[in-house]
Design a protein around this motif. Sequence first.
Motif, PDB file in Angstrom:
ATOM      1  N   ASP A   1       0.806  -1.230   0.000  1.00 55.33           N
ATOM      2  CA  ASP A   1       0.000   0.000   0.000  1.00 55.33           C
ATOM      3  C   ASP A   1       0.833   1.272   0.000  1.00 55.33           C
ATOM      4  N   ALA A   2       2.150   1.160   0.203  1.00 54.53           N
ATOM      5  CA  ALA A   2       2.996   2.335   0.390  1.00 54.53           C
ATOM      6  C   ALA A   2       3.109   3.173  -0.882  1.00 54.53           C
ATOM      7  N   THR A   3       3.225   4.481  -0.707  1.00 52.71           N
ATOM      8  CA  THR A   3       3.422   5.421  -1.810  1.00 52.71           C
ATOM      9  C   THR A   3       4.641   6.287  -1.535  1.00 52.71           C
ATOM     10  N   TYR A   4       5.174   6.851  -2.590  1.00 53.57           N
ATOM     11  CA  TYR A   4       6.337   7.730  -2.435  1.00 53.57           C
ATOM     12  C   TYR A   4       6.011   8.939  -1.573  1.00 53.57           C
ATOM     13  N   GLU A   5       4.807   9.453  -1.678  1.00 48.16           N
ATOM     14  CA  GLU A   5       4.417  10.621  -0.890  1.00 48.16           C
ATOM     15  C   GLU A   5       4.577  10.357   0.603  1.00 48.16           C
TER      16      GLU A   5
ATOM     17  N   ALA B   1      15.643   9.251   3.040  1.00 50.88           N
ATOM     18  CA  ALA B   1      16.822   9.467   2.198  1.00 50.88           C
ATOM     19  C   ALA B   1      16.597   9.076   0.752  1.00 50.88           C
ATOM     20  N   VAL B   2      15.500   8.391   0.429  1.00 48.24           N
ATOM     21  CA  VAL B   2      15.286   7.933  -0.946  1.00 48.24           C
ATOM     22  C   VAL B   2      15.245   9.135  -1.880  1.00 48.24           C
ATOM     23  N   GLU B   3      15.922   9.040  -3.017  1.00 46.80           N
ATOM     24  CA  GLU B   3      16.227  10.223  -3.810  1.00 46.80           C
ATOM     25  C   GLU B   3      15.127  10.664  -4.771  1.00 46.80           C
ATOM     26  N   SER B   4      14.189   9.767  -5.102  1.00 45.64           N
ATOM     27  CA  SER B   4      13.172  10.124  -6.095  1.00 45.64           C
ATOM     28  C   SER B   4      12.024   9.126  -6.045  1.00 45.64           C
ATOM     29  N   SER B   5      10.946   9.482  -6.716  1.00 39.29           N
ATOM     30  CA  SER B   5       9.804   8.577  -6.824  1.00 39.29           C
ATOM     31  C   SER B   5      10.202   7.295  -7.549  1.00 39.29           C
ATOM     32  N   ALA B   6      11.019   7.425  -8.606  1.00 38.50           N
ATOM     33  CA  ALA B   6      11.446   6.240  -9.348  1.00 38.50           C
ATOM     34  C   ALA B   6      12.296   5.320  -8.475  1.00 38.50           C
ATOM     35  N   ALA B   7      13.182   5.900  -7.658  1.00 44.16           N
ATOM     36  CA  ALA B   7      14.010   5.095  -6.764  1.00 44.16           C
ATOM     37  C   ALA B   7      13.141   4.379  -5.734  1.00 44.16           C
ATOM     38  N   PHE B   8      12.129   5.074  -5.231  1.00 41.33           N
ATOM     39  CA  PHE B   8      11.221   4.437  -4.268  1.00 41.33           C
ATOM     40  C   PHE B   8      10.481   3.272  -4.919  1.00 41.33           C
ATOM     41  N   ASP B   9      10.001   3.474  -6.136  1.00 41.67           N
ATOM     42  CA  ASP B   9       9.279   2.401  -6.827  1.00 41.67           C
ATOM     43  C   ASP B   9      10.174   1.171  -7.019  1.00 41.67           C
TER      44      ASP B   9
ATOM     45  N   ILE C   1      12.757   0.299  -5.102  1.00 41.62           N
ATOM     46  CA  ILE C   1      12.920  -0.311  -3.773  1.00 41.62           C
ATOM     47  C   ILE C   1      11.697  -1.137  -3.415  1.00 41.62           C
ATOM     48  N   LYS C   2      10.527  -0.554  -3.594  1.00 47.30           N
ATOM     49  CA  LYS C   2       9.284  -1.262  -3.276  1.00 47.30           C
ATOM     50  C   LYS C   2       9.144  -2.531  -4.116  1.00 47.30           C
ATOM     51  N   ALA C   3       9.448  -2.437  -5.399  1.00 45.87           N
ATOM     52  CA  ALA C   3       9.339  -3.598  -6.281  1.00 45.87           C
ATOM     53  C   ALA C   3      10.302  -4.704  -5.852  1.00 45.87           C
ATOM     54  N   HIS C   4      11.510  -4.326  -5.408  1.00 46.50           N
ATOM     55  CA  HIS C   4      12.460  -5.343  -4.957  1.00 46.50           C
ATOM     56  C   HIS C   4      11.932  -6.078  -3.734  1.00 46.50           C
ATOM     57  N   ILE C   5      11.419  -5.348  -2.759  1.00 45.74           N
ATOM     58  CA  ILE C   5      10.880  -5.995  -1.563  1.00 45.74           C
ATOM     59  C   ILE C   5       9.767  -6.965  -1.937  1.00 45.74           C
ATOM     60  N   LEU C   6       8.846  -6.515  -2.773  1.00 48.81           N
ATOM     61  CA  LEU C   6       7.721  -7.375  -3.144  1.00 48.81           C
ATOM     62  C   LEU C   6       8.181  -8.598  -3.937  1.00 48.81           C
ATOM     63  N   SER C   7       9.194  -8.429  -4.775  1.00 50.42           N
ATOM     64  CA  SER C   7       9.697  -9.585  -5.537  1.00 50.42           C
ATOM     65  C   SER C   7      10.347 -10.606  -4.609  1.00 50.42           C
ATOM     66  N   MET C   8      11.002 -10.139  -3.550  1.00 48.74           N
ATOM     67  CA  MET C   8      11.635 -11.055  -2.609  1.00 48.74           C
ATOM     68  C   MET C   8      10.605 -11.884  -1.850  1.00 48.74           C
TER      69      MET C   8
ATOM     70  N   ARG D   1      13.942  -9.320   7.947  1.00 50.80           N
ATOM     71  CA  ARG D   1      12.868  -8.667   7.205  1.00 50.80           C
ATOM     72  C   ARG D   1      13.375  -7.465   6.419  1.00 50.80           C
ATOM     73  N   LEU D   2      13.037  -7.432   5.137  1.00 54.30           N
ATOM     74  CA  LEU D   2      13.378  -6.302   4.262  1.00 54.30           C
ATOM     75  C   LEU D   2      12.252  -5.279   4.338  1.00 54.30           C
ATOM     76  N   THR D   3      12.457  -4.223   5.090  1.00 55.99           N
ATOM     77  CA  THR D   3      11.419  -3.231   5.323  1.00 55.99           C
ATOM     78  C   THR D   3      11.693  -1.949   4.555  1.00 55.99           C
ATOM     79  N   LEU D   4      10.652  -1.187   4.321  1.00 53.88           N
ATOM     80  CA  LEU D   4      10.827   0.136   3.729  1.00 53.88           C
ATOM     81  C   LEU D   4      11.617   1.038   4.664  1.00 53.88           C
TER      82      LEU D   4
END
Length: 443
Positions: free
Chosen positions: A39-43, A49-57, A59-66, A152-155
Amino acid sequence: MIITRLFPAAGLLTLSLPLIRAQTEPFIPFDTFLQGVQDATYEQWKGTAVESSAAFDTIKAHILSMYNGIGTISNTFILDVEYADCVDIDKQPTVRLLGVDSIQSPPSNASRPDSQGDGPAVEYADSPLKLGLTDRFGNRIYCPDKTIPLARLTLQKLTRFPNLQAFFAKSQDGSGLPSPPSNRQVVLTRRADEPHLHAIGSQNVKNFGGNSWLDLWNPVGDFSLSQQWYIGGTDDNIQTVEGGWIVYEQLFNTKKAVLFIFYTADNYGSQLCYNLDCGAFIQINSHWLLGGTWNHYSVSGGAQWGFEMQWKLYKGNWWLFLKGPGTYEAVGYYQAKIFKGGQLSKNAEAIQYGGEVTRWDRSHNWPQMGSGALPSAGWTKAAFQQSIFYIPDGSGGAGVWASLSTVVEGLKKCWDIAYTPSSKGGSWGSYFYFGGPGGKVCN
């Protein structure tokens, strides 16, 4: 890789008050955690410290793939500040991501070379997962058979870095290999203003892994470790298998030393990561938490606690063994094929053991190395590694005592190393004392 925006105001508070947070935050079940990631969003996370919306996406995709297809979690516990979920051994991320059909059986650990004489007695630290403990919420600190503990790989963890690659990297600049002795034709380019500095023992020798006993301490500073390196290749094709203990609060959210492993297939470029943070290492053991703390650490002037670590390349796999008070336990392995035909898919060409430090900013002191005492302080004061040997062939034969040349990067008032060969090492075989207090000016 140079990391910027490492510690926003919220991040500083998070890292400076881990115990307060631990006492006030509720326990987070696995399903709740995973739904929160989905459910997490970049906002919601742009103040980190995450540098951009694309970087956040990413990171989120990596966690979900794991965690995609992870199956039922049989137990969750907190060790110090680290959540660990017990995952079915056949559904762990690496098995799924690499399409592993069958998990391999380990070889025996290599025989210790013969030694003569006595040496100071040490205490073996055991994995907390074997001690019958419970966490502050009453959860048993253990994983059942046929499962493995997955940190656990957390945001919260990943967004302390600007992007996913920075999270994977060994530290700010992504480097981490000691400068080689002059007889090894390897030139490493430093990729940051603040380099990694080392006090190590090194030997250029064909090997299939090796062994050492690592004295456990909690040095103060941004980044400090005691570890083993098994190295092959040159230039951008340098490959390593590494492991030991590390103090790295930015990544592990604790000032205590934690157990770690690390690999790189491309000289700390894009093919690298710690522990089980990417699909590289296959764990087979339910007793050891990679990224976990210990219950015992060495005390200046008192008991010296530690553990034995051994790597062994055998039939196409780099096997990790750990030894507490009992016998060696096979923890898991890197498939040699992740090195894509490079040198470590065949054998390593050098062994290195010792300490490494770096700092995040020139306004910070250089960290302590080892215990914070120089080698001259000696037994019960200075940190050490002992029982250092390499494995000369891939058939499972006996080890050979290392014959190390020492390298110190930085000023010797900050840290140093004092090596003793096996011919004078008694029951410790080849060993060294190393470390020092660090300081404001060390290079």
